[in-house]
Scaffold this motif. Structure first.
Motif, PDB file in Angstrom:
ATOM      1  N   ARG A 137      16.000  31.525  27.205  1.00 66.86           N
ATOM      2  CA  ARG A 137      17.126  31.213  26.317  1.00 66.86           C
ATOM      3  C   ARG A 137      18.431  31.179  27.108  1.00 66.86           C
ATOM      4  NH1 ARG A 137      20.346  34.711  22.905  1.00 66.86           N
ATOM      5  NH2 ARG A 137      18.975  36.437  23.524  1.00 66.86           N
ATOM      6  N   VAL A 138      19.188  30.094  26.946  1.00 68.50           N
ATOM      7  CA  VAL A 138      20.479  29.966  27.616  1.00 68.50           C
ATOM      8  C   VAL A 138      21.531  30.764  26.854  1.00 68.50           C
ATOM      9  CG1 VAL A 138      22.308  28.384  28.323  1.00 68.50           C
ATOM     10  CG2 VAL A 138      19.921  27.693  28.554  1.00 68.50           C
ATOM     11  N   LEU A 139      22.161  31.695  27.544  1.00 72.60           N
ATOM     12  CA  LEU A 139      23.216  32.505  26.948  1.00 72.60           C
ATOM     13  C   LEU A 139      24.588  31.866  27.111  1.00 72.60           C
ATOM     14  CD1 LEU A 139      22.105  36.025  28.254  1.00 72.60           C
ATOM     15  CD2 LEU A 139      21.590  34.994  26.035  1.00 72.60           C
ATOM     16  N   ALA A 140      24.794  31.177  28.230  1.00 70.65           N
ATOM     17  CA  ALA A 140      26.104  30.571  28.491  1.00 70.65           C
ATOM     18  C   ALA A 140      25.971  29.509  29.574  1.00 70.65           C
ATOM     19  CB  ALA A 140      27.108  31.638  28.930  1.00 70.65           C
ATOM     20  N   ARG A 141      26.762  28.477  29.441  1.00 68.71           N
ATOM     21  CA  ARG A 141      26.950  27.470  30.505  1.00 68.71           C
ATOM     22  C   ARG A 141      28.445  27.300  30.682  1.00 68.71           C
ATOM     23  NH1 ARG A 141      22.338  24.728  31.935  1.00 68.71           N
ATOM     24  NH2 ARG A 141      20.675  24.583  30.359  1.00 68.71           N
ATOM     25  N   THR A 142      28.923  27.493  31.903  1.00 72.06           N
ATOM     26  CA  THR A 142      30.352  27.411  32.143  1.00 72.06           C
ATOM     27  C   THR A 142      30.602  27.043  33.602  1.00 72.06           C
ATOM     28  OG1 THR A 142      32.458  28.592  31.872  1.00 72.06           O
ATOM     29  CG2 THR A 142      30.557  29.880  32.634  1.00 72.06           C
ATOM     30  N   TRP A 143      31.828  27.188  34.053  1.00 71.02           N
ATOM     31  CA  TRP A 143      32.198  26.801  35.416  1.00 71.02           C
ATOM     32  C   TRP A 143      33.303  27.729  35.901  1.00 71.02           C
ATOM     33  CZ3 TRP A 143      36.965  24.794  37.295  1.00 71.02           C
ATOM     34  CH2 TRP A 143      37.977  24.727  36.307  1.00 71.02           C
ATOM     35  N   ALA A 144      33.626  27.623  37.186  1.00 73.87           N
ATOM     36  CA  ALA A 144      34.734  28.414  37.735  1.00 73.87           C
ATOM     37  C   ALA A 144      35.318  27.700  38.943  1.00 73.87           C
ATOM     38  CB  ALA A 144      34.267  29.810  38.119  1.00 73.87           C
ATOM     39  N   LEU A 145      36.611  27.847  39.113  1.00 68.72           N
ATOM     40  CA  LEU A 145      37.296  27.356  40.311  1.00 68.72           C
ATOM     41  C   LEU A 145      37.307  28.433  41.385  1.00 68.72           C
ATOM     42  CD1 LEU A 145      39.165  25.478  41.968  1.00 68.72           C
ATOM     43  CD2 LEU A 145      41.097  26.494  40.733  1.00 68.72           C
ATOM     44  N   ASN A 146      37.601  29.672  41.000  1.00 70.36           N
ATOM     45  CA  ASN A 146      37.686  30.769  41.953  1.00 70.36           C
ATOM     46  C   ASN A 146      36.369  31.525  42.088  1.00 70.36           C
ATOM     47  OD1 ASN A 146      40.375  30.370  42.688  1.00 70.36           O
ATOM     48  ND2 ASN A 146      41.137  31.630  41.005  1.00 70.36           N
ATOM     49  N   GLU A 147      35.920  32.135  41.002  1.00 74.32           N
ATOM     50  CA  GLU A 147      34.704  32.936  41.088  1.00 74.32           C
ATOM     51  C   GLU A 147      34.076  33.161  39.724  1.00 74.32           C
ATOM     52  OE1 GLU A 147      37.571  35.166  39.465  1.00 74.32           O
ATOM     53  OE2 GLU A 147      37.843  34.795  41.613  1.00 74.32           O
ATOM     54  N   ALA A 148      32.767  33.390  39.772  1.00 72.91           N
ATOM     55  CA  ALA A 148      32.014  33.901  38.625  1.00 72.91           C
ATOM     56  C   ALA A 148      31.600  35.319  38.990  1.00 72.91           C
ATOM     57  CB  ALA A 148      30.791  33.036  38.340  1.00 72.91           C
ATOM     58  N   SER A 149      31.952  36.277  38.157  1.00 70.99           N
ATOM     59  CA  SER A 149      31.618  37.669  38.446  1.00 70.99           C
ATOM     60  C   SER A 149      30.731  38.234  37.349  1.00 70.99           C
ATOM     61  CB  SER A 149      32.890  38.517  38.583  1.00 70.99           C
ATOM     62  OG  SER A 149      33.599  38.565  37.359  1.00 70.99           O
ATOM     63  N   VAL A 150      29.751  39.013  37.779  1.00 73.11           N
ATOM     64  CA  VAL A 150      28.922  39.779  36.846  1.00 73.11           C
ATOM     65  C   VAL A 150      29.306  41.235  37.041  1.00 73.11           C
ATOM     66  CG1 VAL A 150      26.576  40.463  36.232  1.00 73.11           C
ATOM     67  CG2 VAL A 150      27.048  38.095  36.896  1.00 73.11           C
ATOM     68  N   GLU A 151      29.795  41.868  35.989  1.00 75.10           N
ATOM     69  CA  GLU A 151      30.350  43.200  36.102  1.00 75.10           C
ATOM     70  C   GLU A 151      29.777  44.127  35.037  1.00 75.10           C
ATOM     71  OE1 GLU A 151      34.596  42.897  36.016  1.00 75.10           O
ATOM     72  OE2 GLU A 151      34.631  41.179  37.361  1.00 75.10           O
ATOM     73  N   LYS A 152      29.822  45.409  35.315  1.00 73.73           N
ATOM     74  CA  LYS A 152      29.343  46.397  34.344  1.00 73.73           C
ATOM     75  C   LYS A 152      30.234  46.348  33.104  1.00 73.73           C
ATOM     76  CE  LYS A 152      31.863  50.253  36.496  1.00 73.73           C
ATOM     77  NZ  LYS A 152      31.713  51.566  37.152  1.00 73.73           N
ATOM     78  N   VAL A 240      28.765  41.950  31.841  1.00 73.99           N
ATOM     79  CA  VAL A 240      29.683  40.905  31.381  1.00 73.99           C
ATOM     80  C   VAL A 240      29.803  39.845  32.468  1.00 73.99           C
ATOM     81  CG1 VAL A 240      32.047  40.354  30.678  1.00 73.99           C
ATOM     82  CG2 VAL A 240      31.008  42.498  29.942  1.00 73.99           C
ATOM     83  N   LEU A 241      29.695  38.592  32.080  1.00 77.49           N
ATOM     84  CA  LEU A 241      29.952  37.462  32.981  1.00 77.49           C
ATOM     85  C   LEU A 241      31.383  37.012  32.752  1.00 77.49           C
ATOM     86  CD1 LEU A 241      29.225  35.057  34.860  1.00 77.49           C
ATOM     87  CD2 LEU A 241      28.359  33.878  32.809  1.00 77.49           C
ATOM     88  N   CYS A 242      32.156  36.937  33.835  1.00 78.67           N
ATOM     89  CA  CYS A 242      33.553  36.521  33.731  1.00 78.67           C
ATOM     90  C   CYS A 242      33.824  35.420  34.748  1.00 78.67           C
ATOM     91  CB  CYS A 242      34.476  37.711  33.985  1.00 78.67           C
ATOM     92  SG  CYS A 242      36.228  37.316  33.854  1.00 78.67           S
ATOM     93  N   CYS A 243      34.395  34.321  34.297  1.00 76.72           N
ATOM     94  CA  CYS A 243      34.695  33.192  35.173  1.00 76.72           C
ATOM     95  C   CYS A 243      36.196  32.968  35.247  1.00 76.72           C
ATOM     96  CB  CYS A 243      33.999  31.927  34.667  1.00 76.72           C
ATOM     97  SG  CYS A 243      32.201  32.003  34.817  1.00 76.72           S
ATOM     98  N   ASP A 244      36.740  33.117  36.450  1.00 79.78           N
ATOM     99  CA  ASP A 244      38.175  32.935  36.712  1.00 79.78           C
ATOM    100  C   ASP A 244      39.048  33.858  35.869  1.00 79.78           C
ATOM    101  OD1 ASP A 244      37.764  30.994  38.630  1.00 79.78           O
ATOM    102  OD2 ASP A 244      37.968  29.321  37.235  1.00 79.78           O
ATOM    103  N   GLY A 245      38.469  34.948  35.360  1.00 79.16           N
ATOM    104  CA  GLY A 245      39.243  35.850  34.532  1.00 79.16           C
ATOM    105  C   GLY A 245      39.619  35.268  33.190  1.00 79.16           C
ATOM    106  N   GLN A 246      39.042  34.097  32.847  1.00 82.33           N
ATOM    107  CA  GLN A 246      39.428  33.385  31.633  1.00 82.33           C
ATOM    108  C   GLN A 246      38.330  33.347  30.573  1.00 82.33           C
ATOM    109  OE1 GLN A 246      42.695  31.795  31.407  1.00 82.33           O
ATOM    110  NE2 GLN A 246      42.875  33.197  33.154  1.00 82.33           N
TER     111      GLN A 246
END
Length: 296
Positions: A137-152, A240-246
């Motif tokens: 199952r796809v949870l998210a599809r997105t993009w990033a210019l700077n970074e994609a971070s996976v964080e606690k 949590v997945l965070c892309c470019d802080g946005q």
């Protein structure tokens, strides 16, 4: 043919509103049409625009560029509109024109004149495409210019992950998070986490663990053609997945995040040709006294 620009403004700062009025007057006075986003129009003077558009994928379609008045967050927010439309984005950041794009003009008038006269350069920056899965199952599809971070997801917990490159596991460890960065992002969050600086013309992906509890937790630089994957321990905690802080997405235990080179790069405006080395020295105010240059 009439030239059009999408103007994106951080309207939460009074100084930016004054800048917007000044810039808009110059651009409209030169014969250009200005679009603004519907959410920002009420805070702007009607003299600042000729059209109000919804913040949709078509907001910048048919424009020459997206002009941003605000900080890094505003530029990254506007970058999505520019990327989808295939037009360049130009940022005016904290009173310093074109900070992210590498310009160094103190005079706003000079920068606006360059836009009016078409005296600017456009460079492409690599992006990443990001997909999060749970089983099939796809949870998210997105993009990033700077970074994609996976964080606690909680401060008191440890995130247990496995890092994978091209279908092969590299290392498993507990950490605060893992960043998958572009060369552009190597001077942003990844730099703060201890990653190396990568010159923009180097086509590569960067993996930077954050506060990892492991002997082998060094940053990795891999090919632009690589598939990076981060697997969250199924018996561990959510993340949590965070892309470019946005853009943020909740990830349950057992989720998998895949990162590849983006299909669509972002185009950035630069007002003059300067090497990345010179821009890096200016950005971080690096000490270069004593440099003598190549021998003659």
């Amino acid at each position: 043919m009439t030239r059009e620009i999408l103007l994106v403004v951080h309207t939460g700062r009074q100084h930016n509103l004054g800048m917007a009025e000044k810039v808009a007057g110059q651009l409209i006075g030169s014969g250009m049409r200005l679009r603004v986003l519907a959410g920002e129009a009420p805070d702007l003077s009607p003299e600042c625009y000729t059209e109000v558009v919804a913040p949709s994928s078509k907001a910048a379609e048919g424009t020459e560029l997206v002009l941003v008045l605000g900080g890094d967050g505003t530029l990254l927010r506007a970058a999505e509109l520019a990327r989808v439309a295939g037009v360049p984005v130009f940022g005016v950041n904290l009173g310093r024109v074109g900070f992210l794009a590498g310009a160094d003009f103190d005079a706003l008038d000079e920068a606006v004149d360059a836009v009016i006269e078409g005296r600017y350069h456009v460079e492409e920056r690599m992006t990443v495409d990001v997909t999060a899965w749970l089983d099939s199952r796809v949870l998210a599809r997105t993009w990033a210019l700077n970074e994609a971070s996976v964080e606690k997801s909680s401060r008191e917990r440890i995130l247990d992950v496995v890092v994978e490159v091209d279908g092969h596991p590299v290392s498993a460890f507990g950490c605060d998070g893992v960043l998958c960065s572009t060369p552009t992002g190597s001077t942003a969050y990844a730099f703060s986490a201890g990653g190396p600086v990568i010159w923009p013309e180097v086509r590569a992906l960067l993996v930077v663990p954050s506060n990892a509890h492991a002997l082998f937790s060094r940053p990795l630089v891999v090919s632009q053609d690589s598939l990076l994957a981060l697997e969250i321990d199924a018996q561990g905690h959510d993340a949590v997945l965070c892309c470019d802080g946005q853009r943020h997405f909740d990830l349950p235990a057992g989720a998998r995040v895949e990162v590849v080179e983006g299909e669509t790069p972002l185009r950035l405006v630069r007002l003059y040709d300067a090497s990345f080395t010179d821009r890096l020295v200016r950005k971080f105010e690096l000490p270069v006294h004593g440099w003598r240059g190549p021998g003659r």
